[in-house]
Design a protein around this motif. Structure first.
Motif, PDB file in Angstrom:
ATOM      1  N   GLN A  62     -42.642  -8.911   5.340  1.00 28.03           N
ATOM      2  CA  GLN A  62     -43.793  -9.682   5.828  1.00 28.03           C
ATOM      3  C   GLN A  62     -43.703  -9.952   7.328  1.00 28.03           C
ATOM      4  OE1 GLN A  62     -46.335 -10.459   3.589  1.00 28.03           O
ATOM      5  NE2 GLN A  62     -45.075  -9.158   2.264  1.00 28.03           N
ATOM      6  N   GLY A  63     -44.756 -10.597   7.833  1.00 30.68           N
ATOM      7  CA  GLY A  63     -44.776 -10.992   9.233  1.00 30.68           C
ATOM      8  C   GLY A  63     -44.050 -12.300   9.445  1.00 30.68           C
ATOM      9  N   PHE A  64     -44.187 -12.825  10.658  1.00 29.39           N
ATOM     10  CA  PHE A  64     -43.512 -14.061  11.015  1.00 29.39           C
ATOM     11  C   PHE A  64     -44.389 -15.277  10.733  1.00 29.39           C
ATOM     12  CE2 PHE A  64     -39.816 -12.304  12.880  1.00 29.39           C
ATOM     13  CZ  PHE A  64     -40.183 -11.103  13.444  1.00 29.39           C
ATOM     14  N   GLU A  65     -43.721 -16.380  10.439  1.00 28.63           N
ATOM     15  CA  GLU A  65     -44.402 -17.634  10.164  1.00 28.63           C
ATOM     16  C   GLU A  65     -43.707 -18.737  10.963  1.00 28.63           C
ATOM     17  OE1 GLU A  65     -46.192 -19.772   6.180  1.00 28.63           O
ATOM     18  OE2 GLU A  65     -44.276 -18.713   6.039  1.00 28.63           O
ATOM     19  N   TRP A  66     -44.438 -19.299  11.931  1.00 24.86           N
ATOM     20  CA  TRP A  66     -43.880 -20.388  12.733  1.00 24.86           C
ATOM     21  C   TRP A  66     -43.816 -21.646  11.894  1.00 24.86           C
ATOM     22  CZ3 TRP A  66     -45.985 -25.040  14.571  1.00 24.86           C
ATOM     23  CH2 TRP A  66     -45.268 -25.660  15.620  1.00 24.86           C
ATOM     24  N   TRP A 110     -33.824 -15.097  20.835  1.00 21.72           N
ATOM     25  CA  TRP A 110     -33.863 -15.241  19.382  1.00 21.72           C
ATOM     26  C   TRP A 110     -32.435 -15.286  18.837  1.00 21.72           C
ATOM     27  CZ3 TRP A 110     -38.392 -14.865  16.143  1.00 21.72           C
ATOM     28  CH2 TRP A 110     -39.589 -14.681  16.853  1.00 21.72           C
ATOM     29  N   TYR A 133     -44.476  -8.866  20.355  1.00 23.65           N
ATOM     30  CA  TYR A 133     -43.070  -8.660  20.077  1.00 23.65           C
ATOM     31  C   TYR A 133     -42.869  -7.320  19.376  1.00 23.65           C
ATOM     32  CZ  TYR A 133     -42.811 -13.655  21.018  1.00 23.65           C
ATOM     33  OH  TYR A 133     -42.902 -14.890  21.613  1.00 23.65           O
ATOM     34  N   TYR A 155     -45.693  -7.313  16.595  1.00 21.76           N
ATOM     35  CA  TYR A 155     -46.321  -8.561  16.175  1.00 21.76           C
ATOM     36  C   TYR A 155     -46.968  -9.255  17.363  1.00 21.76           C
ATOM     37  CZ  TYR A 155     -43.525  -8.032  11.945  1.00 21.76           C
ATOM     38  OH  TYR A 155     -42.968  -7.558  10.788  1.00 21.76           O
ATOM     39  N   PHE A 192     -48.649 -16.232  14.163  1.00 20.93           N
ATOM     40  CA  PHE A 192     -48.292 -14.828  14.324  1.00 20.93           C
ATOM     41  C   PHE A 192     -49.233 -13.935  13.516  1.00 20.93           C
ATOM     42  CE2 PHE A 192     -44.170 -14.650  16.497  1.00 20.93           C
ATOM     43  CZ  PHE A 192     -43.779 -15.976  16.457  1.00 20.93           C
ATOM     44  N   GLY A 193     -49.263 -12.668  13.888  1.00 18.19           N
ATOM     45  CA  GLY A 193     -49.955 -11.671  13.093  1.00 18.19           C
ATOM     46  C   GLY A 193     -49.045 -11.117  12.011  1.00 18.19           C
ATOM     47  N   GLY A 194     -49.626 -10.337  11.110  1.00 13.35           N
ATOM     48  CA  GLY A 194     -48.860  -9.762  10.016  1.00 13.35           C
ATOM     49  C   GLY A 194     -48.064  -8.520  10.390  1.00 13.35           C
TER      50      GLY A 194
END
Lengths: 125, 110
Positions: free
Chosen positions: A43-47, A115, B38, B89, B101-103
């Motif tokens: 999946q993508g990132f989640e803040w 990071w 990114y 991303y 963020f995007g997927g």
């Protein structure tokens, strides 16, 4: 420019809590926001939220409010992420991220050019 | 806050140019000049390649360029190289002082 080093992988039961740490090198820890971002498998990132240690200023994403606590120990340059009431949907790699000291600091809108290496948290019965 | 919408994948041959998009709302992409991109290789932490819509950090190739129009941000990679493969991303700073963020877009070099 600094480095972020996170604690190791965790295996947790549903309903339990996890605490992940993120140690920063360099002198600028207090002045920059440390954010926590997670990435579920594929999946993508989640803040999730962030903290500026100097001010104790906290921001949390709405979907995590009540379950997440972000804190900082400025004397040790460590940020912590506490996530409670875990479910299998919390299985993810958890990253700490922050602007480097190339930026001026004190801003929550600076991008993340530092990071941590990521901490895998697996929630399974 | 909903995730930003990115195309799932894009591919190109070495030397070609590719463009990917990132669509948001008036609360994030439209509102913010703090749009970032990114690049992530499998199993690695992401690397910042674009900040504040169209600025490259020191050390990032000039082959990466970006722009924004209304609620859509775009990233272009020129002169595609094998090392450009991976996931890209976008991220935007929102009206609530949060990040979204995007997927992700998977880039394949043919």
């Amino acid at each position: 420019q600094g480095q972020l080093v996170q604690s190791g992988a965790e295996l947790k039961k549903p309903g339990s809590s996890v605490k992940v740490s993120c140690k920063a090198s360099g002198d600028s820890f207090k002045n920059f926001v440390t954010s926590w971002v997670r990435q579920a498998p594929g999946q993508g990132f989640e803040w999730m939220g962030g903290i500026i240690p100097l001010f104790g200023t906290l921001h949390y994403a709405q979907q995590f409010k009540g379950r997440v606590k972000i804190s900082a120990d400025s004397s040790a340059s460590i940020s912590y992420l506490d996530l409670s009431n875990l479910t299998p949907e919390d299985t993810a790699v958890y990253y700490c991220a922050r602007p480097s000291d190339l930026w001026s600091g004190y801003s929550t809108s600076d991008p993340f050019d530092l990071w941590g290496q990521g901490t895998m948290v697996t929630v399974s019965s | 806050q909903s995730a930003l919408t990115q195309s799932a994948s894009v591919s190109g041959s070495p030397g070609q140019s590719i463009t990917m998009s990132c669509t948001g709302t008036t609360n994030d992409v439209t509102y913010s000049n703090h749009v970032s991109w990114y690049h992530q290789h499998p199993g690695k932490a992401p690397k910042l390649i674009i900040y504040e819509v169209n600025n490259r950090p020191a050390g990032v190739s000039h082959r990466f360029s970006a722009s924004k129009s209304d609620n859509t941000a775009s990233l272009t990679i020129s002169g595609l190289q094998v090392e450009d493969e991976g996931d890209y991303y976008c991220a935007a700073y929102t009206t609530k002082s949060h990040w979204v963020f995007g997927g992700g877009t998977k880039v394949t070099v043919l």
